[in-house]
Design a protein around this motif. Structure first.
Motif, short mmCIF file in Angstrom:
data_model
loop_
_atom_site.label_atom_id
_atom_site.label_comp_id
_atom_site.label_asym_id
_atom_site.label_seq_id
_atom_site.Cartn_x
_atom_site.Cartn_y
_atom_site.Cartn_z
N LEU A 1 0.77 -1.25 0.00
CA LEU A 1 0.00 0.00 0.00
C LEU A 1 0.80 1.29 0.00
O LEU A 1 0.42 2.24 -0.69
CB LEU A 1 -0.99 0.04 1.18
CG LEU A 1 -2.24 -0.81 1.02
CD1 LEU A 1 -3.15 -0.65 2.24
CD2 LEU A 1 -3.02 -0.44 -0.24
N SER A 2 1.90 1.40 0.75
CA SER A 2 2.50 2.73 0.90
C SER A 2 4.01 2.71 0.73
O SER A 2 4.67 1.69 0.96
CB SER A 2 2.15 3.34 2.25
OG SER A 2 2.87 2.70 3.29
N GLU A 3 4.54 3.85 0.36
CA GLU A 3 5.99 3.99 0.22
C GLU A 3 6.70 3.75 1.54
O GLU A 3 7.80 3.19 1.59
CB GLU A 3 6.32 5.39 -0.32
CG GLU A 3 7.79 5.61 -0.58
CD GLU A 3 8.08 6.98 -1.18
OE1 GLU A 3 9.26 7.29 -1.41
OE2 GLU A 3 7.12 7.74 -1.42
N GLY A 4 6.05 4.16 2.63
CA GLY A 4 6.66 3.98 3.94
C GLY A 4 6.83 2.53 4.34
O GLY A 4 7.66 2.21 5.21
N GLY A 5 6.08 1.64 3.72
CA GLY A 5 6.21 0.22 4.03
C GLY A 5 7.06 -0.55 3.05
O GLY A 5 7.18 -1.78 3.16
N LEU A 6 7.69 0.14 2.07
CA LEU A 6 8.38 -0.56 1.00
C LEU A 6 9.56 -1.38 1.50
O LEU A 6 9.77 -2.52 1.06
CB LEU A 6 8.83 0.44 -0.07
CG LEU A 6 9.52 -0.16 -1.30
CD1 LEU A 6 8.66 -1.23 -1.96
CD2 LEU A 6 9.86 0.94 -2.31
N ALA A 7 10.35 -0.84 2.40
CA ALA A 7 11.50 -1.59 2.91
C ALA A 7 11.03 -2.86 3.62
O ALA A 7 11.66 -3.93 3.48
CB ALA A 7 12.32 -0.72 3.86
N VAL B 1 2.45 4.14 -3.35
CA VAL B 1 3.85 3.83 -3.62
C VAL B 1 3.98 3.74 -5.13
O VAL B 1 3.03 3.38 -5.83
CB VAL B 1 4.27 2.50 -2.94
CG1 VAL B 1 3.45 1.32 -3.47
CG2 VAL B 1 5.76 2.24 -3.09
N ASP B 2 5.13 4.09 -5.66
CA ASP B 2 5.36 3.99 -7.10
C ASP B 2 5.40 2.51 -7.49
O ASP B 2 6.32 1.79 -7.06
CB ASP B 2 6.68 4.67 -7.45
CG ASP B 2 6.93 4.74 -8.95
OD1 ASP B 2 6.57 3.78 -9.66
OD2 ASP B 2 7.51 5.74 -9.41
#
Length: 266
Positions: A162-168, A190-191
């Motif tokens: 869902l989000s860029e903040g969760g990508l890692a 997220v991209d």
């Protein structure tokens, strides 16, 4: 648009049949989207099977899902929502009907604690090989919850986390063996290109494409151009895995359609 490098297994679709109970979620009830409507939309896309996913608005209803599986046939499987108290014989009956996973929607309220999810995940995996699918913003989860997810027998993360903040966190879970749905590009924050590149680099067997049709509550619905984006980012070999091989290996459909013309079963 039929993809030149092979067939497509749609790893994430919804069937909304108003003949069965629907439960408003935050006041939302989706429009109807039956098996016939899905088949008409899927016809030009090279789809030979897929996973019907229960949404928040279907709560714990199993009748709609069993009916939809009967209409779409043995190349489709089900991803259902169940309380952790569900009895073994009920789970086995659903497995016989074509259900292959249980989903927990933490993004829209959630029905179980992570401790209950973990215990249930181990039980259904041992009982009939089911896995857990999670709809959640990975950035919003606590570190202990991420650790619990990483310890599940098999995990699938919806909509690129869902989000860029969760990508890692998404990439780390994929590296540890989690599957990741390349779905819902019109609902994520997220991209998708960056997320798919990073996930595929961490684990080439992780990504699974899905249409997310009919894209309920998304900022924009699925478009065929989303498939072109997946193909362009991944290249032919990884795209073949994401469009077909990874999902078929996980979901174990009873059969695969002989051609790309999925249709309602008579």
């Amino acid at each position: 648009m039929t993809l030149a490098f092979g067939p497509v297994f749609d790893a994430h679709l919804h069937i909304v049949d108003p003949h069965f109970p629907l439960v408003a979620n935050d006041g939302y009830l989706p429009p109807a989207f039956g098996a016939a409507e899905y088949c008409a939309a899927a016809a030009p896309l090279g789809i030979v099977g897929g996973a019907i996913v229960s949404g928040s608005f279907q709560a714990f209803d199993q009748d709609y899902l069993v009916a939809a599986l009967g209409k779409l046939g043995p190349s489709f499987v089900g991803v259902t929502q169940l309380p952790a108290s569900t009895l073994d014989h009920e789970i086995l009956a659903l497995d016989q009907a074509g259900v292959r996973a249980v989903r927990f929607n933490q993004h829209r309220g959630g029905s179980e604690s992570f401790a209950a999810i973990s215990a249930f995940a181990h039980r259904v995996h041992k009982l009939c090989g089911w896995h857990v699918e999670l709809y959640a913003d990975l950035a919003a989860l606590r570190p202990a919850e991420i650790d619990a997810l990483g310890a599940l027998p098999q995990l699938v993360i919806d909509h690129l986390g869902l989000s860029e903040g969760g990508l890692a966190r998404l990439v780390a879970l994929a590296k540890g063996g989690a599957k990741v749905k390349a779905t819902g590009f019109g609902r994520v924050f997220v991209d998708p290109e960056i997320a798919m590149e990073k996930v595929a680099a961490a684990n080439p067997d992780a990504l699974m494409f899905g249409t997310d049709m009919p894209s309920t509550r998304a900022r924009r619905p699925f478009e065929p151009a989303d498939m072109a984006l997946v193909a362009g980012v991944l290249g032919p070999d990884l795209a073949r895995k994401a469009f077909y091989e990874n999902a078929v290996a996980l979901y174990r459909p009873k059969a695969i359609a002989a051609d790309s013309r999925v249709a309602v079963q008579s």
